[in-house]
Design a protein around this motif. Structure first.
Motif, PDB file in Angstrom:
ATOM      1  N   ARG A  37       0.821  -1.206   0.000  1.00  0.00           N
ATOM      2  CA  ARG A  37       0.000   0.000   0.000  1.00  0.00           C
ATOM      3  C   ARG A  37       0.860   1.265   0.000  1.00  0.00           C
ATOM      4  NH1 ARG A  37      -3.216  -0.801   4.727  1.00  0.00           N
ATOM      5  NH2 ARG A  37      -3.959  -2.686   3.752  1.00  0.00           N
ATOM      6  N   ASN A 142      -3.106   8.081   2.352  1.00  0.00           N
ATOM      7  CA  ASN A 142      -3.408   9.479   2.620  1.00  0.00           C
ATOM      8  C   ASN A 142      -4.451   9.555   3.731  1.00  0.00           C
ATOM      9  OD1 ASN A 142      -2.821  12.130   2.141  1.00  0.00           O
ATOM     10  ND2 ASN A 142      -4.524  12.411   0.731  1.00  0.00           N
ATOM     11  N   ALA A 143      -4.381   8.624   4.685  1.00  0.00           N
ATOM     12  CA  ALA A 143      -5.374   8.574   5.756  1.00  0.00           C
ATOM     13  C   ALA A 143      -4.664   8.617   7.098  1.00  0.00           C
ATOM     14  CB  ALA A 143      -6.190   7.295   5.650  1.00  0.00           C
ATOM     15  N   TYR A 144      -5.056   9.569   7.911  1.00  0.00           N
ATOM     16  CA  TYR A 144      -4.507   9.667   9.254  1.00  0.00           C
ATOM     17  C   TYR A 144      -5.493  10.466  10.082  1.00  0.00           C
ATOM     18  CZ  TYR A 144      -2.894  13.870   6.824  1.00  0.00           C
ATOM     19  OH  TYR A 144      -2.828  14.988   6.054  1.00  0.00           O
ATOM     20  N   PRO A 145      -5.476  10.278  11.399  1.00  0.00           N
ATOM     21  CA  PRO A 145      -6.455  10.995  12.211  1.00  0.00           C
ATOM     22  C   PRO A 145      -6.197  12.490  12.207  1.00  0.00           C
ATOM     23  CG  PRO A 145      -4.994   9.672  13.583  1.00  0.00           C
ATOM     24  CD  PRO A 145      -4.638   9.381  12.171  1.00  0.00           C
ATOM     25  N   VAL A 146      -7.259  13.258  12.031  1.00  0.00           N
ATOM     26  CA  VAL A 146      -7.128  14.718  12.015  1.00  0.00           C
ATOM     27  C   VAL A 146      -8.026  15.378  13.050  1.00  0.00           C
ATOM     28  CG1 VAL A 146      -6.414  15.002   9.632  1.00  0.00           C
ATOM     29  CG2 VAL A 146      -8.826  14.786  10.179  1.00  0.00           C
ATOM     30  N   GLY A 147      -8.945  14.619  13.611  1.00  0.00           N
ATOM     31  CA  GLY A 147      -9.851  15.223  14.570  1.00  0.00           C
ATOM     32  C   GLY A 147     -10.491  14.156  15.423  1.00  0.00           C
ATOM     33  N   THR A 185       0.451   8.086  19.126  1.00  0.00           N
ATOM     34  CA  THR A 185       0.741   8.273  17.707  1.00  0.00           C
ATOM     35  C   THR A 185       0.828   9.758  17.415  1.00  0.00           C
ATOM     36  OG1 THR A 185      -0.347   6.221  17.038  1.00  0.00           O
ATOM     37  CG2 THR A 185      -0.130   7.924  15.360  1.00  0.00           C
ATOM     38  N   ASP A 288     -12.214  20.099   2.544  1.00  0.00           N
ATOM     39  CA  ASP A 288     -11.380  19.078   1.894  1.00  0.00           C
ATOM     40  C   ASP A 288      -9.998  19.071   2.536  1.00  0.00           C
ATOM     41  OD1 ASP A 288     -13.486  18.353   0.424  1.00  0.00           O
ATOM     42  OD2 ASP A 288     -12.821  19.219  -1.441  1.00  0.00           O
ATOM     43  N   ALA A 289      -9.330  20.197   2.618  1.00  0.00           N
ATOM     44  CA  ALA A 289      -8.149  20.273   3.474  1.00  0.00           C
ATOM     45  C   ALA A 289      -8.646  20.365   4.927  1.00  0.00           C
ATOM     46  CB  ALA A 289      -7.320  21.502   3.150  1.00  0.00           C
ATOM     47  N   PHE A 290      -7.822  19.916   5.843  1.00  0.00           N
ATOM     48  CA  PHE A 290      -8.171  20.023   7.258  1.00  0.00           C
ATOM     49  C   PHE A 290      -7.325  21.135   7.866  1.00  0.00           C
ATOM     50  CE2 PHE A 290      -9.900  16.077   6.063  1.00  0.00           C
ATOM     51  CZ  PHE A 290     -10.899  15.770   6.966  1.00  0.00           C
ATOM     52  N   ASP A 305      -3.316  20.921   6.747  1.00  0.00           N
ATOM     53  CA  ASP A 305      -2.551  19.676   6.633  1.00  0.00           C
ATOM     54  C   ASP A 305      -2.022  19.486   5.208  1.00  0.00           C
ATOM     55  OD1 ASP A 305      -4.944  18.986   5.350  1.00  0.00           O
ATOM     56  OD2 ASP A 305      -4.872  16.920   6.075  1.00  0.00           O
ATOM     57  N   GLN A 306      -2.486  20.311   4.270  1.00  0.00           N
ATOM     58  CA  GLN A 306      -1.986  20.227   2.895  1.00  0.00           C
ATOM     59  C   GLN A 306      -0.859  21.219   2.645  1.00  0.00           C
ATOM     60  OE1 GLN A 306      -3.324  17.673   0.705  1.00  0.00           O
ATOM     61  NE2 GLN A 306      -3.674  17.216   2.863  1.00  0.00           N
TER      62      GLN A 306
ATOM     63  N   LYS B  77     -14.159   7.247  17.428  1.00  0.00           N
ATOM     64  CA  LYS B  77     -13.673   8.452  18.105  1.00  0.00           C
ATOM     65  C   LYS B  77     -12.939   9.398  17.177  1.00  0.00           C
ATOM     66  CE  LYS B  77     -13.451   9.119  22.056  1.00  0.00           C
ATOM     67  NZ  LYS B  77     -14.354   9.945  22.857  1.00  0.00           N
ATOM     68  N   ARG B  78     -12.493   8.875  16.053  1.00  0.00           N
ATOM     69  CA  ARG B  78     -11.614   9.685  15.226  1.00  0.00           C
ATOM     70  C   ARG B  78     -12.278  10.136  13.940  1.00  0.00           C
ATOM     71  NH1 ARG B  78      -5.858   6.486  15.587  1.00  0.00           N
ATOM     72  NH2 ARG B  78      -5.199   7.346  17.568  1.00  0.00           N
ATOM     73  N   LEU B  79     -11.897  11.296  13.577  1.00  0.00           N
ATOM     74  CA  LEU B  79     -12.272  11.811  12.268  1.00  0.00           C
ATOM     75  C   LEU B  79     -11.044  11.656  11.394  1.00  0.00           C
ATOM     76  CD1 LEU B  79     -14.280  13.398  10.527  1.00  0.00           C
ATOM     77  CD2 LEU B  79     -13.215  15.472  11.375  1.00  0.00           C
ATOM     78  N   TRP B  80     -11.174  10.865  10.331  1.00  0.00           N
ATOM     79  CA  TRP B  80     -10.004  10.533   9.536  1.00  0.00           C
ATOM     80  C   TRP B  80      -9.859  11.451   8.348  1.00  0.00           C
ATOM     81  CZ3 TRP B  80      -6.403   6.554  10.347  1.00  0.00           C
ATOM     82  CH2 TRP B  80      -6.611   5.863  11.554  1.00  0.00           C
ATOM     83  N   ARG B  81      -8.644  11.607   7.926  1.00  0.00           N
ATOM     84  CA  ARG B  81      -8.318  12.460   6.802  1.00  0.00           C
ATOM     85  C   ARG B  81      -9.156  12.133   5.580  1.00  0.00           C
ATOM     86  NH1 ARG B  81      -8.166  15.404   3.588  1.00  0.00           N
ATOM     87  NH2 ARG B  81      -6.540  16.556   2.521  1.00  0.00           N
ATOM     88  N   ARG B  82      -9.424  10.841   5.372  1.00  0.00           N
ATOM     89  CA  ARG B  82     -10.123  10.442   4.145  1.00  0.00           C
ATOM     90  C   ARG B  82     -11.621  10.705   4.246  1.00  0.00           C
ATOM     91  NH1 ARG B  82      -8.479   4.502   5.751  1.00  0.00           N
ATOM     92  NH2 ARG B  82      -9.896   4.180   7.473  1.00  0.00           N
ATOM     93  N   VAL B  84     -15.106  12.787   4.739  1.00  0.00           N
ATOM     94  CA  VAL B  84     -15.712  14.101   4.598  1.00  0.00           C
ATOM     95  C   VAL B  84     -17.103  13.984   5.198  1.00  0.00           C
ATOM     96  CG1 VAL B  84     -16.522  15.850   2.996  1.00  0.00           C
ATOM     97  CG2 VAL B  84     -14.411  14.601   2.519  1.00  0.00           C
TER      98      VAL B  84
END
Lengths: 329, 182
Positions: A37, A142-147, A185, A288-290, A305-306, B77-82, B84
């Motif tokens: 991946r 392109n996936a990671y926790p942002v919130g 993390t 779309d951007a965080f 984050d972009q 619990k998490r809001l992920w980048r991917r 929307v």
């Protein structure tokens, strides 16, 4: 219906049969796919970065007569972490290997071997690698926790994760319970690097304090060219997040005002001036951007984050709040 | 298969024997068979990586289930980048007897799916696995207050939605949790 709840649940899954006829092969295939991946993610990131660069170029043509600073960008491909003279180097990250630690070698029979494209270190002599190791890897997809998702009466509210400014100025997102549990993390979105601390909180925090960074994502906020909907959540006057402190817009005109307002912020925060700290109150804007907006008394800045990080004036924050129809009480 | 991917002694046997039960557990935690099997496989990848330690000294099934629970909890619990956020909530079915002519198991799973992930995980741990609030809080790394509020909201949501799970709560009150037989 008088069945005990547990019987109901048991009955509900009694007829469930796995779809996989060969679960061992499925699990091992998934293990191998996780490695592959990263390669695919690199290719996708390259396409996205080219598109983002195109958008930035188009924007700069429109403003050719205005001395705007450049838009911040993130690298097209995630870095390959490596060790240089006792320091783990990955993107902007420089993590000195602590005394008494060593790099975990591949194929050395260690309990927890490193994955491809990952540098793993462990405390020498530790009995359990799951409580005494650190992994530095490229963000695999392109996936990671942002919130965080906060349950509020009526609906969920999206709230920002704590934002760190590492020594040198690189922004880093950490989980809600970072440095209080045995695993923390930390994601460096600009570098596309993830650091997983399998350590107790104080030890993890002590190692974070040794990290230095050389950020390259500074600039004006990088936003996608086209945004279909946007969310903004900011704390109320008491610092709490509620449904009333969240707004969502979908009409193109208002979205245009929001993105223009953000793109026009030109007070770029230099790495040495970056100040966001996890204890500062923060707001989260998703277009779309965080975008994490730090709302500290002495530190008010927005980070995408972009790519890009700018100072935000009180009036800009007020205008954002108004455009999203949020009343701050 | 590369050398590092060769299954260590005992791992294949463990997966083969426990996979159906883990898939069913994942189905409860997610409310969906496909996602449940996905959750089980992801957890088993982690079990594979920790197998040497687990096989010799630990309890691989308990470890796998813990990984599944924490992954299901974190997913809620998490809001992920991917992700929307959806512009509008999904449409609900119109009125009438939504349960007529439908299999009870299907209705129960749909009710589970309708709960937010965090509420569903707490509900399953409390009323299916029979864990105490303190045990759940320890496993999820949250406060007992969070566990209580998630359980309370789950029950309220189920009651509001109706159906067999709601009736189980409404008629007899929340049943005392019973620890499952291993």
């Amino acid at each position: 219906m008088t069945q005990p709840l547990r019987e109901l649940l048991d009955d509900a899954v009694a007829g469930v049969e796995p779809g996989s006829r060969d679960p061992v092969a499925s699990v091992m295939g998934r293990h191998r796919a996780a490695r592959r991946r990263r390669v695919v993610a690199g290719a996708v990131a390259c396409v996205l970065a080219v598109a983002a660069a195109g958008g930035a170029l188009a924007a700069s043509r429109h403003t050719v007569n205005r001395p705007l600073p450049p838009v911040g960008v993130v690298p097209a491909e995630p870095p390959t972490p490596r060790v240089v003279d006792g320091v783990i180097v990955a993107g902007a990250l420089r993590l000195p290997i602590p005394d008494g630690w060593r790099v975990t070698a591949r194929g050395s029979g260690e309990q927890c071997p490193p994955w491809d494209n990952e540098v793993m270190i462990h405390r020498v002599g530790a009995a359990d690698c799951s409580t005494s190791s650190i992994r530095v890897s490229a963000v695999r997809t392109n996936a990671y926790p942002v919130g965080s998702i906060l349950e509020a009466p009526g609906d969920d509210v999206f709230t920002p994760l704590p934002l760190f400014t590492l020594r040198g100025g690189e922004p880093a997102l950490v989980g809600e319970h970072a440095f209080t549990t045995s695993q923390t993390t930390m994601v460096l979105p600009w570098s596309r690097v993830e650091v997983d601390f399998y350590l107790d909180g104080p030890a993890s925090r002590a190692i974070v304090d040794t990290i230095t960074t050389e950020p390259t994502g500074s600039g004006r906020l990088n936003l996608p060219a086209s945004v279909r909907s946007a969310d903004f959540t900011r704390p109320d006057a008491s610092g709490k997040f509620t449904l009333a402190s969240h707004g969502r817009i979908t009409d193109a005109a208002t979205i245009g005002k929001v993105t223009s307002l953000l793109r026009d912020q030109r007070k770029v925060v230099s790495p040495e001036d970056a100040c966001a700290a996890p204890d500062d109150p923060g707001a989260l804007l998703i277009a779309d951007a965080f975008i994490v907006v730090t709302l500290g008394e002495d530190c008010q800045e927005a980070f995408s984050d972009q790519g890009g990080r700018v100072k935000l004036s009180d009036s800009a924050v007020r205008e954002l709040t108004r455009l999203f129809g949020i009343e701050v009480r | 298969m590369s050398g590092t991917d060769r299954t260590p002694p005992g791992f294949a046997e463990f997966v083969s024997s426990r996979y159906p039960a883990l898939t069913r557990y994942g189905t409860l935690l997610t409310g969906d068979r496909g996602h449940g099997e996905d959750l089980a496989q992801e957890a088993l990848v982690k079990t594979f990586r920790a197998w040497r330690r687990l096989h010799e000294q630990g309890d691989p099934e308990a470890y796998t289930r813990r990984v599944m629970v924490r992954a299901a909890w974190r997913a809620g619990k998490r809001l992920w980048r991917r992700e929307v956020p959806a512009a509008a909530p999904p449409e609900r079915a119109a009125g009438g007897d939504a349960y007529a002519d439908r299999d009870t198991a299907e209705v129960v799973l749909e009710a589970l799916r309708g709960l937010p992930a965090a509420q569903r995980v707490v509900l399953v741990l409390r009323y299916w696995a029979g864990l105490s609030e303190q045990e759940i809080a320890a496993q999820l790394g949250c406060s007992t207050g969070t566990v209580k509020s998630r359980a309370s909201r789950a029950i309220a949501a189920l009651r509001q939605a109706g159906g067999p799970l709601a009736e189980a709560f409404t008629e007899n009150g929340p049943h005392q949790p019973v620890r499952p037989v291993p």
